[in-house]
Scaffold this active site. Structure first.
Site, PDB file in Angstrom:
ATOM      1  N   ASP A  30       0.863  -1.181   0.000  1.00  0.00           N
ATOM      2  CA  ASP A  30       0.000   0.000   0.000  1.00  0.00           C
ATOM      3  C   ASP A  30       0.898   1.229   0.000  1.00  0.00           C
ATOM      4  O   ASP A  30       2.108   1.129   0.236  1.00  0.00           O
ATOM      5  CB  ASP A  30      -0.889  -0.011   1.259  1.00  0.00           C
ATOM      6  CG  ASP A  30      -1.752   1.239   1.363  1.00  0.00           C
ATOM      7  OD1 ASP A  30      -2.438   1.565   0.381  1.00  0.00           O
ATOM      8  OD2 ASP A  30      -1.723   1.918   2.413  1.00  0.00           O
ATOM      9  N   SER A  31       0.284   2.381  -0.196  1.00  0.00           N
ATOM     10  CA  SER A  31       1.044   3.633  -0.153  1.00  0.00           C
ATOM     11  C   SER A  31       1.508   3.963   1.265  1.00  0.00           C
ATOM     12  O   SER A  31       2.346   4.839   1.451  1.00  0.00           O
ATOM     13  CB  SER A  31       0.172   4.775  -0.689  1.00  0.00           C
ATOM     14  OG  SER A  31      -1.049   4.817   0.023  1.00  0.00           O
ATOM     15  N   TYR A  62      -0.594   8.361  -2.567  1.00  0.00           N
ATOM     16  CA  TYR A  62      -0.642   8.030  -3.992  1.00  0.00           C
ATOM     17  C   TYR A  62      -1.866   8.692  -4.649  1.00  0.00           C
ATOM     18  O   TYR A  62      -1.928   8.846  -5.852  1.00  0.00           O
ATOM     19  CB  TYR A  62      -0.778   6.515  -4.197  1.00  0.00           C
ATOM     20  CG  TYR A  62       0.489   5.700  -4.002  1.00  0.00           C
ATOM     21  CD1 TYR A  62       1.663   6.257  -3.501  1.00  0.00           C
ATOM     22  CD2 TYR A  62       0.478   4.343  -4.339  1.00  0.00           C
ATOM     23  CE1 TYR A  62       2.796   5.476  -3.323  1.00  0.00           C
ATOM     24  CE2 TYR A  62       1.612   3.560  -4.176  1.00  0.00           C
ATOM     25  CZ  TYR A  62       2.766   4.119  -3.670  1.00  0.00           C
ATOM     26  OH  TYR A  62       3.884   3.341  -3.510  1.00  0.00           O
ATOM     27  N   GLY A  63      -2.851   9.025  -3.804  1.00  0.00           N
ATOM     28  CA  GLY A  63      -4.154   9.487  -4.315  1.00  0.00           C
ATOM     29  C   GLY A  63      -4.111  10.764  -5.122  1.00  0.00           C
ATOM     30  O   GLY A  63      -5.033  11.064  -5.865  1.00  0.00           O
ATOM     31  N   CYS A  93      -3.830  -1.103  -1.888  1.00  0.00           N
ATOM     32  CA  CYS A  93      -4.143   0.304  -2.119  1.00  0.00           C
ATOM     33  C   CYS A  93      -5.153   0.441  -3.260  1.00  0.00           C
ATOM     34  O   CYS A  93      -4.929  -0.075  -4.361  1.00  0.00           O
ATOM     35  CB  CYS A  93      -2.843   1.011  -2.494  1.00  0.00           C
ATOM     36  SG  CYS A  93      -3.012   2.756  -2.824  1.00  0.00           S
ATOM     37  N   ASN A  94      -6.254   1.134  -2.994  1.00  0.00           N
ATOM     38  CA  ASN A  94      -7.260   1.339  -4.045  1.00  0.00           C
ATOM     39  C   ASN A  94      -6.685   2.132  -5.216  1.00  0.00           C
ATOM     40  O   ASN A  94      -6.916   1.802  -6.375  1.00  0.00           O
ATOM     41  CB  ASN A  94      -8.462   2.109  -3.481  1.00  0.00           C
ATOM     42  CG  ASN A  94      -9.341   1.238  -2.597  1.00  0.00           C
ATOM     43  OD1 ASN A  94     -10.391   0.782  -3.006  1.00  0.00           O
ATOM     44  ND2 ASN A  94      -8.892   0.984  -1.377  1.00  0.00           N
ATOM     45  N   THR A  95      -5.912   3.173  -4.897  1.00  0.00           N
ATOM     46  CA  THR A  95      -5.359   4.016  -5.958  1.00  0.00           C
ATOM     47  C   THR A  95      -4.405   3.204  -6.848  1.00  0.00           C
ATOM     48  O   THR A  95      -4.485   3.258  -8.076  1.00  0.00           O
ATOM     49  CB  THR A  95      -4.619   5.222  -5.342  1.00  0.00           C
ATOM     50  OG1 THR A  95      -5.519   5.899  -4.469  1.00  0.00           O
ATOM     51  CG2 THR A  95      -4.135   6.166  -6.407  1.00  0.00           C
ATOM     52  N   GLU A 172      -5.568   9.157   9.780  1.00  0.00           N
ATOM     53  CA  GLU A 172      -4.185   9.005  10.262  1.00  0.00           C
ATOM     54  C   GLU A 172      -3.959   9.814  11.536  1.00  0.00           C
ATOM     55  O   GLU A 172      -3.093   9.483  12.351  1.00  0.00           O
ATOM     56  CB  GLU A 172      -3.191   9.370   9.158  1.00  0.00           C
ATOM     57  CG  GLU A 172      -3.303   8.363   8.029  1.00  0.00           C
ATOM     58  CD  GLU A 172      -2.074   8.252   7.151  1.00  0.00           C
ATOM     59  OE1 GLU A 172      -1.048   8.879   7.434  1.00  0.00           O
ATOM     60  OE2 GLU A 172      -2.170   7.495   6.168  1.00  0.00           O
ATOM     61  N   CYS A 204     -11.350   3.267  -0.406  1.00  0.00           N
ATOM     62  CA  CYS A 204     -10.014   3.729  -0.015  1.00  0.00           C
ATOM     63  C   CYS A 204      -9.640   2.940   1.236  1.00  0.00           C
ATOM     64  O   CYS A 204     -10.498   2.668   2.086  1.00  0.00           O
ATOM     65  CB  CYS A 204     -10.043   5.228   0.279  1.00  0.00           C
ATOM     66  SG  CYS A 204      -8.520   5.855   1.002  1.00  0.00           S
ATOM     67  N   THR A 205      -8.363   2.602   1.339  1.00  0.00           N
ATOM     68  CA  THR A 205      -7.900   1.754   2.444  1.00  0.00           C
ATOM     69  C   THR A 205      -8.299   2.268   3.830  1.00  0.00           C
ATOM     70  O   THR A 205      -8.533   1.491   4.742  1.00  0.00           O
ATOM     71  CB  THR A 205      -6.359   1.683   2.423  1.00  0.00           C
ATOM     72  OG1 THR A 205      -5.853   3.019   2.236  1.00  0.00           O
ATOM     73  CG2 THR A 205      -5.872   0.764   1.345  1.00  0.00           C
ATOM     74  N   HIS A 206      -8.345   3.608   3.978  1.00  0.00           N
ATOM     75  CA  HIS A 206      -8.574   4.182   5.307  1.00  0.00           C
ATOM     76  C   HIS A 206     -10.041   4.164   5.727  1.00  0.00           C
ATOM     77  O   HIS A 206     -10.343   4.280   6.907  1.00  0.00           O
ATOM     78  CB  HIS A 206      -8.092   5.632   5.344  1.00  0.00           C
ATOM     79  CG  HIS A 206      -6.610   5.788   5.235  1.00  0.00           C
ATOM     80  ND1 HIS A 206      -5.896   5.324   4.143  1.00  0.00           N
ATOM     81  CD2 HIS A 206      -5.711   6.346   6.071  1.00  0.00           C
ATOM     82  CE1 HIS A 206      -4.621   5.619   4.319  1.00  0.00           C
ATOM     83  NE2 HIS A 206      -4.474   6.235   5.479  1.00  0.00           N
TER      84      HIS A 206
HETATM   85  N1  DGL Z   1      -4.039   3.824   0.146  1.00  0.00           N
HETATM   86  C1  DGL Z   1      -4.708   4.865  -0.625  1.00  0.00           C
HETATM   87  C2  DGL Z   1      -5.944   4.281  -1.297  1.00  0.00           C
HETATM   88  O1  DGL Z   1      -6.510   3.285  -0.869  1.00  0.00           O
HETATM   89  C3  DGL Z   1      -5.068   6.043   0.237  1.00  0.00           C
HETATM   90  C4  DGL Z   1      -3.893   6.884   0.670  1.00  0.00           C
HETATM   91  C5  DGL Z   1      -3.158   7.506  -0.503  1.00  0.00           C
HETATM   92  O2  DGL Z   1      -3.670   8.458  -1.161  1.00  0.00           O
HETATM   93  O3  DGL Z   1      -2.068   7.046  -0.796  1.00  0.00           O
HETATM   94  O4  DGL Z   1      -6.379   4.800  -2.281  1.00  0.00           O
END
Ligand code: DGL
Length: 291
Positions: A30-31, A62-63, A93-95, A172, A204-206
């Protein structure tokens, strides 16, 4: 805890010489810390699977990055995970799943999955009125990857996307139930809720960490889809199909999982221990640009 390690030093760790391929770990990346929501679901649903996690804490988020860079970062991380002898890779990571999965999967000779397809499949199954909302980072929403996979299941489904960039820093910061987060969530979600959606993807992961807050605002009539959970189920199907399920017979209980980051290892370890059903004793910092 934070010493930087080079590739040569990391090779041949406890995970890199399993007795059979099934005993090898799953690589998850993940990012940053967000992908730990996916790790948590893998630990709960596939407790015999060993995990090597990489969080790109030096280059998060990464978003808001370009596709070109997210592909480059993902290739480096996959290269690193391969040095750990992983049997399969999960892009948590979704992105990165939206922007890089297509570009990286053709080069690989081990299975790789992202979080978007499993989440999209569940959303298509869950909706009754064929109106689905998706929330995620700017890049994920702009890519319309969720839309594509949902409409592949049923072209009649209408998908409404909404980028919610403030959620990542709020989570976070640990403000999971804070009134500020609630106000921000109300603003982001009001537009989507006016579209009469009956299903909402936490893309999104969060976002699974503010699931109860989002659920409170969306109301009981909206089904929340958690791609982290769906991905763990998809991983199980994939491992079964490839006969790669770890029976756990050869697992050493000590430091079963390995965690690597590109920066701020100590802070990562604290976050990990706040959400995982596992005691993360250390996270190791590596220079990912070397891969
Ligand atoms: N992990 C990213 C996602 O799921 C969220 C955080 C980021 O922007 O890197 O898209």
């Amino acid at each position: 805890m934070t010493a930087t390690k080079k590739e040569s030093e990391i090779k041949n760790t406890e995970n890199s010489t399993p007795s059979t391929l099934s005993d090898a770990p799953i690589g998850v990346f993940d990012s940053g810390v967000g992908g730990l929501t996916v790790v948590r679901e893998i630990m709960r649903n596939l407790p015999n699977e060993k995990i090597v996690y990489f969080g790109d804490t030096a280059r998060v988020p990464y978003g808001s990055k370009s596709q070109e860079n997210v592909i480059r970062f993902s290739k480096q991380i996959i290269h690193f995970l391969r040095t750990q002898g992983v049997k399969a890779i999960v892009i948590a990571c979704n992105t990165a799943s939206a922007l890089a999965l297509d570009a990286v999967e053709s080069d690989l000779d081990i299975p790789i999955i992202g979080v978007i397809k499993p989440g999209a499949h569940m959303a298509a199954k869950a909706t009754h009125n064929k109106r689905v909302g998706v929330i995620g980072t700017e890049s994920t929403i702009r890519s319309r990857t969720y839309d594509r996979f949902i409409q592949q299941q049923d072209p009649e489904i209408v998908v409404f996307g909404k980028a919610c960039p403030l959620f990542v820093p709020l989570v976070e910061e640990g403000w999971l139930k804070d009134s500020v987060t609630e106000e921000v969530a109300r603003r982001y979600l009001s537009e989507l809720l006016r579209k009469d959606i009956d299903t909402l993807v936490l893309g999104c992961t969060h976002y699974p960490l503010i699931r109860s807050l989002v659920g409170k605002i969306a109301g009981d009539q909206v089904t929340l889809v958690n791609p982290a959970y769906e991905t763990a189920q998809e991983l199980r199907r994939l491992l079964e199909q490839e006969q790669l399920i770890n029976t756990g017979e050869n697992n050493k209980k000590d430091e079963m999982h390995q965690f690597y980051v590109s920066d701020a290892a100590e802070k990562f370890g604290e976050f990990a221990n706040s959400i995982l059903p596992y005691d993360v004793k250390r996270a190791r910092k590596i220079n990912i640009e070397e891969y």
